[in-house]
Design a protein around this motif. Sequence first.
Motif, PDB file in Angstrom:
ATOM      1  N   LEU A  17       6.320  36.302  13.202  1.00 36.98           N
ATOM      2  CA  LEU A  17       6.797  35.931  14.540  1.00 36.98           C
ATOM      3  C   LEU A  17       5.608  35.613  15.442  1.00 36.98           C
ATOM      4  O   LEU A  17       5.620  34.638  16.197  1.00 36.98           O
ATOM      5  N   ARG A  18       4.555  36.419  15.346  1.00 42.44           N
ATOM      6  CA  ARG A  18       3.348  36.150  16.143  1.00 42.44           C
ATOM      7  C   ARG A  18       2.715  34.817  15.732  1.00 42.44           C
ATOM      8  O   ARG A  18       2.279  34.033  16.580  1.00 42.44           O
ATOM      9  N   LEU A  19       2.671  34.565  14.406  1.00 46.84           N
ATOM     10  CA  LEU A  19       2.097  33.305  13.913  1.00 46.84           C
ATOM     11  C   LEU A  19       2.870  32.107  14.463  1.00 46.84           C
ATOM     12  O   LEU A  19       2.288  31.132  14.935  1.00 46.84           O
ATOM     13  N   ARG A  20       4.204  32.186  14.400  1.00 47.63           N
ATOM     14  CA  ARG A  20       4.995  31.046  14.866  1.00 47.63           C
ATOM     15  C   ARG A  20       4.907  30.894  16.373  1.00 47.63           C
ATOM     16  O   ARG A  20       4.790  29.785  16.887  1.00 47.63           O
ATOM     17  N   ALA A  21       4.966  32.023  17.094  1.00 50.27           N
ATOM     18  CA  ALA A  21       4.889  31.940  18.551  1.00 50.27           C
ATOM     19  C   ALA A  21       3.568  31.307  18.976  1.00 50.27           C
ATOM     20  O   ALA A  21       3.526  30.464  19.874  1.00 50.27           O
ATOM     21  N   THR A  22       2.483  31.699  18.316  1.00 49.50           N
ATOM     22  CA  THR A  22       1.174  31.143  18.652  1.00 49.50           C
ATOM     23  C   THR A  22       1.128  29.651  18.337  1.00 49.50           C
ATOM     24  O   THR A  22       0.561  28.863  19.088  1.00 49.50           O
ATOM     25  N   ALA A  23       1.754  29.272  17.212  1.00 49.87           N
ATOM     26  CA  ALA A  23       1.761  27.855  16.836  1.00 49.87           C
ATOM     27  C   ALA A  23       2.526  27.028  17.863  1.00 49.87           C
ATOM     28  O   ALA A  23       2.096  25.947  18.234  1.00 49.87           O
ATOM     29  N   PHE A  24       3.654  27.552  18.338  1.00 48.67           N
ATOM     30  CA  PHE A  24       4.499  26.762  19.239  1.00 48.67           C
ATOM     31  C   PHE A  24       3.978  26.780  20.668  1.00 48.67           C
ATOM     32  O   PHE A  24       4.036  25.774  21.368  1.00 48.67           O
ATOM     33  N   ASN A  25       3.497  27.934  21.128  1.00 53.48           N
ATOM     34  CA  ASN A  25       3.068  28.027  22.522  1.00 53.48           C
ATOM     35  C   ASN A  25       2.098  29.195  22.684  1.00 53.48           C
ATOM     36  O   ASN A  25       2.485  30.317  23.003  1.00 53.48           O
ATOM     37  N   ALA A  26       0.817  28.912  22.465  1.00 53.63           N
ATOM     38  CA  ALA A  26      -0.185  29.974  22.433  1.00 53.63           C
ATOM     39  C   ALA A  26      -0.295  30.693  23.777  1.00 53.63           C
ATOM     40  O   ALA A  26      -0.464  31.912  23.817  1.00 53.63           O
ATOM     41  N   ASN A  27      -0.162  29.943  24.886  1.00 51.12           N
ATOM     42  CA  ASN A  27      -0.323  30.592  26.191  1.00 51.12           C
ATOM     43  C   ASN A  27       0.781  31.593  26.472  1.00 51.12           C
ATOM     44  O   ASN A  27       0.527  32.691  26.969  1.00 51.12           O
ATOM     45  N   VAL A  28       2.022  31.212  26.156  1.00 57.54           N
ATOM     46  CA  VAL A  28       3.127  32.150  26.343  1.00 57.54           C
ATOM     47  C   VAL A  28       2.941  33.356  25.427  1.00 57.54           C
ATOM     48  O   VAL A  28       3.147  34.505  25.833  1.00 57.54           O
ATOM     49  N   ALA A  29       2.516  33.111  24.199  1.00 56.85           N
ATOM     50  CA  ALA A  29       2.292  34.219  23.268  1.00 56.85           C
ATOM     51  C   ALA A  29       1.277  35.208  23.834  1.00 56.85           C
ATOM     52  O   ALA A  29       1.471  36.427  23.778  1.00 56.85           O
ATOM     53  N   ARG A  30       0.205  34.688  24.419  1.00 54.39           N
ATOM     54  CA  ARG A  30      -0.820  35.572  24.997  1.00 54.39           C
ATOM     55  C   ARG A  30      -0.244  36.399  26.129  1.00 54.39           C
ATOM     56  O   ARG A  30      -0.529  37.587  26.253  1.00 54.39           O
ATOM     57  N   LEU A  31       0.583  35.755  26.980  1.00 51.04           N
ATOM     58  CA  LEU A  31       1.170  36.482  28.106  1.00 51.04           C
ATOM     59  C   LEU A  31       2.098  37.591  27.627  1.00 51.04           C
ATOM     60  O   LEU A  31       2.392  38.523  28.354  1.00 51.04           O
ATOM     61  N   LEU A  32       2.562  37.479  26.375  1.00 50.74           N
ATOM     62  CA  LEU A  32       3.418  38.529  25.824  1.00 50.74           C
ATOM     63  C   LEU A  32       2.602  39.531  25.005  1.00 50.74           C
ATOM     64  O   LEU A  32       3.152  40.349  24.281  1.00 50.74           O
ATOM     65  N   GLY A  33       1.278  39.434  25.113  1.00 47.82           N
ATOM     66  CA  GLY A  33       0.433  40.439  24.490  1.00 47.82           C
ATOM     67  C   GLY A  33       0.006  40.130  23.062  1.00 47.82           C
ATOM     68  O   GLY A  33      -0.579  40.990  22.402  1.00 47.82           O
ATOM     69  N   VAL A  34       0.302  38.911  22.571  1.00 50.11           N
ATOM     70  CA  VAL A  34      -0.116  38.559  21.211  1.00 50.11           C
ATOM     71  C   VAL A  34      -1.618  38.283  21.230  1.00 50.11           C
ATOM     72  O   VAL A  34      -2.088  37.442  22.002  1.00 50.11           O
ATOM     73  N   ARG A  35      -2.368  39.008  20.400  1.00 52.76           N
ATOM     74  CA  ARG A  35      -3.811  38.776  20.337  1.00 52.76           C
ATOM     75  C   ARG A  35      -4.050  37.562  19.463  1.00 52.76           C
ATOM     76  O   ARG A  35      -4.193  37.664  18.233  1.00 52.76           O
ATOM     77  N   ILE A  36      -4.099  36.384  20.111  1.00 52.49           N
ATOM     78  CA  ILE A  36      -4.066  35.152  19.321  1.00 52.49           C
ATOM     79  C   ILE A  36      -5.345  34.957  18.506  1.00 52.49           C
ATOM     80  O   ILE A  36      -5.318  34.269  17.508  1.00 52.49           O
ATOM     81  N   GLY A  37      -6.439  35.587  18.918  1.00 51.79           N
ATOM     82  CA  GLY A  37      -7.648  35.491  18.102  1.00 51.79           C
ATOM     83  C   GLY A  37      -7.391  35.981  16.683  1.00 51.79           C
ATOM     84  O   GLY A  37      -7.713  35.312  15.702  1.00 51.79           O
ATOM     85  N   ARG A  38      -6.753  37.128  16.588  1.00 51.05           N
ATOM     86  CA  ARG A  38      -6.438  37.681  15.263  1.00 51.05           C
ATOM     87  C   ARG A  38      -5.453  36.798  14.512  1.00 51.05           C
ATOM     88  O   ARG A  38      -5.541  36.627  13.298  1.00 51.05           O
ATOM     89  N   VAL A  39      -4.487  36.253  15.269  1.00 55.56           N
ATOM     90  CA  VAL A  39      -3.474  35.419  14.633  1.00 55.56           C
ATOM     91  C   VAL A  39      -4.115  34.170  14.032  1.00 55.56           C
ATOM     92  O   VAL A  39      -3.790  33.767  12.908  1.00 55.56           O
ATOM     93  N   LEU A  40      -5.060  33.569  14.762  1.00 56.67           N
ATOM     94  CA  LEU A  40      -5.708  32.358  14.260  1.00 56.67           C
ATOM     95  C   LEU A  40      -6.565  32.677  13.040  1.00 56.67           C
ATOM     96  O   LEU A  40      -6.603  31.918  12.070  1.00 56.67           O
ATOM     97  N   THR A  41      -7.245  33.826  13.072  1.00 53.44           N
ATOM     98  CA  THR A  41      -8.030  34.229  11.898  1.00 53.44           C
ATOM     99  C   THR A  41      -7.111  34.390  10.685  1.00 53.44           C
ATOM    100  O   THR A  41      -7.435  33.931   9.580  1.00 53.44           O
TER     101      THR A  41
END
Lengths: 240, 292
Positions: B167-191
């Motif tokens: 879910l974090r992977l898909r959320a980051t793919a679709f809208n990284a900024n919204v994902a970040r605002l929901l606390g998704v650590r996108i750095g880890r997700v991209l790695t």
Amino acid sequence: MSDAVALAVEDLVAGYRGAPVLDGVSILVRPGTITAVLGANGAGKTTLLRTITGLVRPRQGRVLVDGVNLARRPPEAVARAGVAHVPEGQGVIAELTVEENLRLGGLLRSSRAARSAALAECYQRFGVLAERRRRPAGTLSGGERQILVIARALMAAPRVLLLDEPSLGLAPRIVAQVMELVRQLRDEASLTVLLVEQNARSALSIADRGVVLNLGKVVAESGAAELLTDVGLRRHYLGF
Amino acid sequence: MQEFLEFTLGGLAVGMIYAAIALSLVLIWRGTRILNYSQGGMAMFTTYVALIVINHTGNYWEGFAVALASGLVLGAVLERAVIRPIENKPPLNAVIVTIGILVFLEGLAGIIYGGQFRSFPPAFSIVGLTIGSTALGISRDDLFTAAAVLAASLLLALLFRYTSVGLRLRATAFNANVARLLGVRIGRVLTLGWALAGLIGALAGVLVTPSTFLYPNSMDSIFVLGFTAAVIGGLESPLGAVVGGLILGVVLSYAGGYLGSDLVPIFGLGALMLVLMIRPSGLFSTTAVRRV
């Protein structure tokens, strides 16, 4: 009302390039209250929220949540500290289903049990979301999307909810419903809200306090009722 | 009829390889909007690692497992060390950096292992299978290739669909900024996205190399066809990547079989141009399929 402070913004200076958009803004938000931030286009309202959540880096100043300074932290860290930001233009993830959007909001809860309890509670409060749980969020109406983003923010049990222009693009009847929802959440769940609105009249109808921004500075701050009756201020800054 | 069967099944088998490369490209594209030109080079490198382990231990499966693990690590390390600094920079930076990684890995492989062609063992027999007296055009190893790529795709689909990491992977793919605002650590997700891409690429490397030999440039032409498959599938959709790979495999197999193998590269290019002319965003660009 006690002296407790949920969110304190102190002397915040921020801008994208050149002249600052926020020029030393200080705001106190008490727990369980709604504070409306009002002002014309370009007053710095949206930038204020974006700076609080770390989407814009402040040049100066502090953002304190329960005494911890979050200024210059990345957005994900601010969210993890309990600040939920519902951005302008709503920000549903259209490709995910309603339920996936909600689950995403609940990922900050510590346990699986807490997440499913939050989801069940959410569906109980928002029947319209329960009905549409399997639909892609992009198929919802504007009002339903606004409800979804607020519900999604609540999934994380935030200490402070930042709402950016929830009335944007919605019919007046729907705006009234959204405002009523925010008021209910304060009254029933003691939610703390910092509400940015261009629609000053409808924001002040539910707010406890109001702050008026103009050109990046706080030009007025008082109880919502007093702001509503201050004719000069209304004419000058709020346009009604 | 006999030929048609052989070309079709053979094409599907090769298409599985293109599908795997395409899948790895899609994984990175969705998360970072970067087209990873070094994907083939990464797969070549991990295949060398596999060959060393196989030669050392005499056990194919140990080499296979080490290749996948080193693909995972290589992807993660490259993202952290080289890609992270250029995220949110103009797209050309990423093009140059990933081509730079490719040149670096191919050069490094040449320095360490030399430029000669080495044979790489298949997992299973490469003798063509027959039913009665009818040759099928595929071997046991081809069946393993198909099963391995399908299994990897299925596991990825399950990961995306049913786990919170997905879910974090898909959320980051679709809208990284919204994902970040929901606390998704996108750095880890991209790695993680790069690590998974490295793993799938490494799988493609060990699966294809028995039929191509191993040398520093051995994955270049396969990368180009995998890229074509990804574009056919729309670059956004993992399902599209797999289907694009299979379509390309079959088309090229018919072209090579009926018209002559010299024409395969031209048909590869032709297929790419045709898709870009008819559906510029790929066959699988609708949001309904993007959700997969």
